[in-house]
Design a protein around this motif. Sequence first.
Motif, mmCIF file in Angstrom:
data_model
loop_
_atom_site.group_PDB
_atom_site.id
_atom_site.type_symbol
_atom_site.label_atom_id
_atom_site.label_comp_id
_atom_site.label_asym_id
_atom_site.label_seq_id
_atom_site.Cartn_x
_atom_site.Cartn_y
_atom_site.Cartn_z
ATOM 1 N N ILE A 9 43.523 39.087 37.268
ATOM 2 C CA ILE A 9 42.187 39.665 37.189
ATOM 3 C C ILE A 9 41.566 39.673 38.586
ATOM 4 N N SER A 10 41.724 38.566 39.282
ATOM 5 C CA SER A 10 41.265 38.428 40.661
ATOM 6 C C SER A 10 42.025 37.263 41.283
ATOM 7 N N GLU A 11 41.735 36.952 42.541
ATOM 8 C CA GLU A 11 42.373 35.800 43.181
ATOM 9 C C GLU A 11 41.971 34.498 42.506
ATOM 10 N N GLU A 12 40.871 34.530 41.790
ATOM 11 C CA GLU A 12 40.329 33.324 41.153
ATOM 12 C C GLU A 12 40.529 33.299 39.641
ATOM 13 N N MET A 13 41.164 34.333 39.062
ATOM 14 C CA MET A 13 41.339 34.364 37.609
ATOM 15 C C MET A 13 42.645 35.062 37.237
ATOM 16 N N ILE A 14 43.470 34.371 36.461
ATOM 17 C CA ILE A 14 44.737 34.919 35.962
ATOM 18 C C ILE A 14 44.862 34.556 34.496
ATOM 19 N N TRP A 15 45.270 35.516 33.685
ATOM 20 C CA TRP A 15 45.543 35.256 32.275
ATOM 21 C C TRP A 15 47.050 35.180 32.076
ATOM 22 N N GLY A 32 40.120 29.501 39.621
ATOM 23 C CA GLY A 32 39.962 28.805 40.888
ATOM 24 C C GLY A 32 41.275 28.367 41.517
ATOM 25 N N LYS A 33 41.354 27.082 41.856
ATOM 26 C CA LYS A 33 42.525 26.529 42.539
ATOM 27 C C LYS A 33 43.793 26.718 41.716
ATOM 28 N N GLU A 34 43.684 26.574 40.408
ATOM 29 C CA GLU A 34 44.847 26.747 39.532
ATOM 30 C C GLU A 34 45.415 28.168 39.661
ATOM 31 N N ALA A 35 44.544 29.164 39.717
ATOM 32 C CA ALA A 35 44.974 30.560 39.877
ATOM 33 C C ALA A 35 45.591 30.782 41.260
ATOM 34 N N ARG A 36 44.976 30.243 42.290
ATOM 35 C CA ARG A 36 45.512 30.388 43.647
ATOM 36 C C ARG A 36 46.886 29.724 43.768
ATOM 37 N N ASP A 37 47.035 28.538 43.179
ATOM 38 C CA ASP A 37 48.330 27.843 43.201
ATOM 39 C C ASP A 37 49.400 28.645 42.474
#
Length: 52
Positions: A9-15, A32-37
């Motif tokens: 969805i963005s660098e800060e949100m992934i489904w 957040g960090k979880e999505a970036r990782d």
Amino acid sequence: MKKLNFTIISEEMIWLWYYDELGNKHLKELLGKEARDFMQDFVSSKKVVKKS
């Protein structure tokens, strides 16, 4: 689980989602960090076959 699907969805949100052997859908939202990782691991991994 045979196939993990994801939508960025963005660098800060992934489904992330997958279907179990009974056809039930399981969904997790990374923020957040979880999505970036996740993205960092995805980019550096050569095991990923296909993205959705």
